[in-house]
Design an enzyme around this catalytic site. Sequence first.
Site, PDB file in Angstrom:
ATOM      1  N   HIS A 154       0.660  -1.282   0.184  1.00  0.00           N
ATOM      2  CA  HIS A 154       0.097   0.002   0.008  1.00  0.00           C
ATOM      3  C   HIS A 154       0.784   0.795   0.194  1.00  0.00           C
ATOM      4  O   HIS A 154       1.745   1.648   0.486  1.00  0.00           O
ATOM      5  CB  HIS A 154      -0.469   0.009   1.151  1.00  0.00           C
TER       6      HIS A 154
ATOM      7  N   ARG B 156      -2.999   1.220  -6.125  1.00  0.00           N
ATOM      8  CA  ARG B 156      -2.061   0.814  -5.560  1.00  0.00           C
ATOM      9  C   ARG B 156      -0.768   0.260  -5.276  1.00  0.00           C
ATOM     10  O   ARG B 156       0.261   1.253  -5.450  1.00  0.00           O
ATOM     11  CB  ARG B 156      -2.945   0.151  -4.614  1.00  0.00           C
TER      12      ARG B 156
ATOM     13  N   GLU C  63     -10.567 -12.595   2.903  1.00  0.00           N
ATOM     14  CA  GLU C  63      -9.369 -12.479   2.677  1.00  0.00           C
ATOM     15  C   GLU C  63      -8.301 -13.631   2.507  1.00  0.00           C
ATOM     16  O   GLU C  63      -7.128 -13.651   1.915  1.00  0.00           O
ATOM     17  CB  GLU C  63      -8.397 -11.494   3.490  1.00  0.00           C
TER      18      GLU C  63
END
Length: 649
Positions: free
Chosen positions: A269, A340, A435
């Site tokens: 990120h 990102r 996730e």
Amino acid sequence: MADPKLISKIPDGPLAEKWSRRKSEIRIVSPNNKRKLEVIVVGTGLGGASAAASLGELGYNVKIFCISDSPRRAHSIAAQGGINAAKNYQNDNDSVYRLFYDTIKGGDYRSREANVYRLAEVSAAIIDQCVAQGVPFAREYGGYLANRSFGGVQVSRTFYARGQTGQQLLLGAYASLNKEIAAGTVKSYPRHEMLDLVIINGEAKGIIARNLVTGEIERFGAHAVVLATGGYGNAYFLSTNAMNSNGSAAMQAYRKGAYFANPCFAQIHPTCIPVHGDQQCKLTLMSESLRNDGRIWVPKKMEDVLKLRKHEIKPSQIPEEDRDYYLERRYPAFGNLVPRDVASRAAKERCDAGFGVNETGLAVFLDFADAIKRLGHQRVEERYGNLFQMYEKITSSSPWEEPMMIYPAIHYTMGGLWVDYDLQTTIPGLYAIGEANFSDHGGNRLGASALMQGLADGYFILPYTIGDYLSHKFAEPKTDTNAPEFDAAEKAVKERIAKIFAVNGTETVDSIHKRLGNIMWEYVGMARNEEGLKKAIEEIGKLREEFWQKVRVPGTNEEFNQELEKALRLVDFFDIGELMARDALNRKESCGGHFREEMQTEEGETLRDDKNFMYVAAWEYKGEGAAPELHKEDLKYENIKIATRNYKD
Ligand SMILES: Cc1cc2nc3c(=O)[nH]c(=O)nc-3n(C[C@H](O)[C@H](O)[C@H](O)COP(=O)(O)OP(=O)(O)OC[C@H]3O[C@@H](n4cnc5c(N)ncnc54)[C@H](O)[C@@H]3O)c2cc1C
């Protein structure tokens, strides 16, 4: 030819009809039979909490497990910026197709079309569900829900609750979960960590968990098991993830036969508070939402860089013409809102060129001066107030006066357990959501899409698809936790714990984990190459050996022992790290967050190799010390034209 072990079960028919078609085919379990069925859900983040609440409401008997003292303290609570949905509230020409398209493109054409389309399709329902729960999304003056933009898109489709979206969404899911707990359909086991998966006759039938308060090793049986255990970014030691985030449950499943997909796809990120020393154990994210109004830059002149590092000038003293707004310069169409992976690499490029603005040379500016001038203090405060406060608390520098300093950090893992369209792993009866699975984000996840995926999986996909499996199981008796398979799994867990205590060395778990993190960041980080990846595999192997000779875990098993918890997780991080490096070595192309230095354009952008790598890499465990076997699920794009990602025009 498709790998016979990887049947993705994508329904036939036009893209927009696939999910409806699958739903119409799925067998339904009648309410009286649901009562006879047990489901274990491991994890109470947005994926697990929404799934458990939904399954409980449907009438199944659910057991939920989490590491924290309360389900509502799962890592999802940290999510700041928002959640995407194709509602088109801004009337800016958003649509299900556009969200689907942006997500496939953002993932650099390495995700499944059908899954991503379904995600976009159910996104609007998620917002309705959460509003009904009372989630306090930001609203416009007229009462409509407000939206902002995230990277890699040109519309505003991100719903948010200031900088605390994850917390508010989790409170909503947790309230629903509590209703089910009170109703008796869900039983909650906080402070219980799954330490193994139990397979009987090839199907997932239960788990072994450690009671983290007493150390007792306990057995739990069910007709199906759902893993919602989050990502494995903490393999890098320093990350934006919660300290408890880990990849152990996924690795336990992998060792029992679940394939692990695209492990090398990790997200870095761009906007995190830079590392400030070697005593740090956690990194802090500054939400991507800040890139809506914040402008990223470094000085154009080296003399300014040097003065900044010596604190001889303040950033605000550098005149406009001497600033390089490098994202706006390189990517005019998307500017500061490029995805990102693109923004992270661009920051690295400037810092590698010597323009990093702090003492370590690893920081760039995120500046709000223009936004404050344009919008006024109050609007900026409304939008980002708590993020500014958090930044100031951590750095003692006020973003109201001087720009923030940021640098890329590990944040999210796109890889995870391989799942089919029904979210079932290669082990029948074992599902993975949120996730923990690999399903929707390809080589790079777009901002605000993780919450969308976790809640899509938990509220709207798994509760239907798991019914198909369970519809064949209601006649089966409850799983007998005295079965020999439970004996064997429990024995293996106890032996693993005893082996760790027996080392009785001198090194703390964290000191070894930190060294693993350094290897991962150096060789499996933002830029990777063949030599480095081979070195990573070698170094991880050596460090693993050192761990088994030198680690020291104080205390005993029969108590609250966080050093033991960390040690058990670190053992799995070695294997994850190695698998990531192996996968990265195999994937001789650059795509999304996976940047192979050998494969880049003249401008330093990712260079994909669609001919040879347009597949999901699914790894099969072949035993301790043996190389895993690679299986390939070919990716087919029938509804989207494959192109080189372009964020310039
Ligand atoms: C700082 C930060 C900000 C973010 N902001 C956003 C955002 O604005 N928008 C967005 O879309 N995404 C955001 N993300 C990403 C997003 O928050 C996560 O991807 C998402 O919350 C993951 O949810 P999950 O349910 O899959 O797992 P998690 O929330 O990680 O939950 C995992 C659960 O599993 C449990 N668990 C793990 N292992 C075990 C075990 N062995 N036994 C028992 N329990 C176990 C944990 O206790 C926990 O309850 C952000 C991430 C970070 C780090």
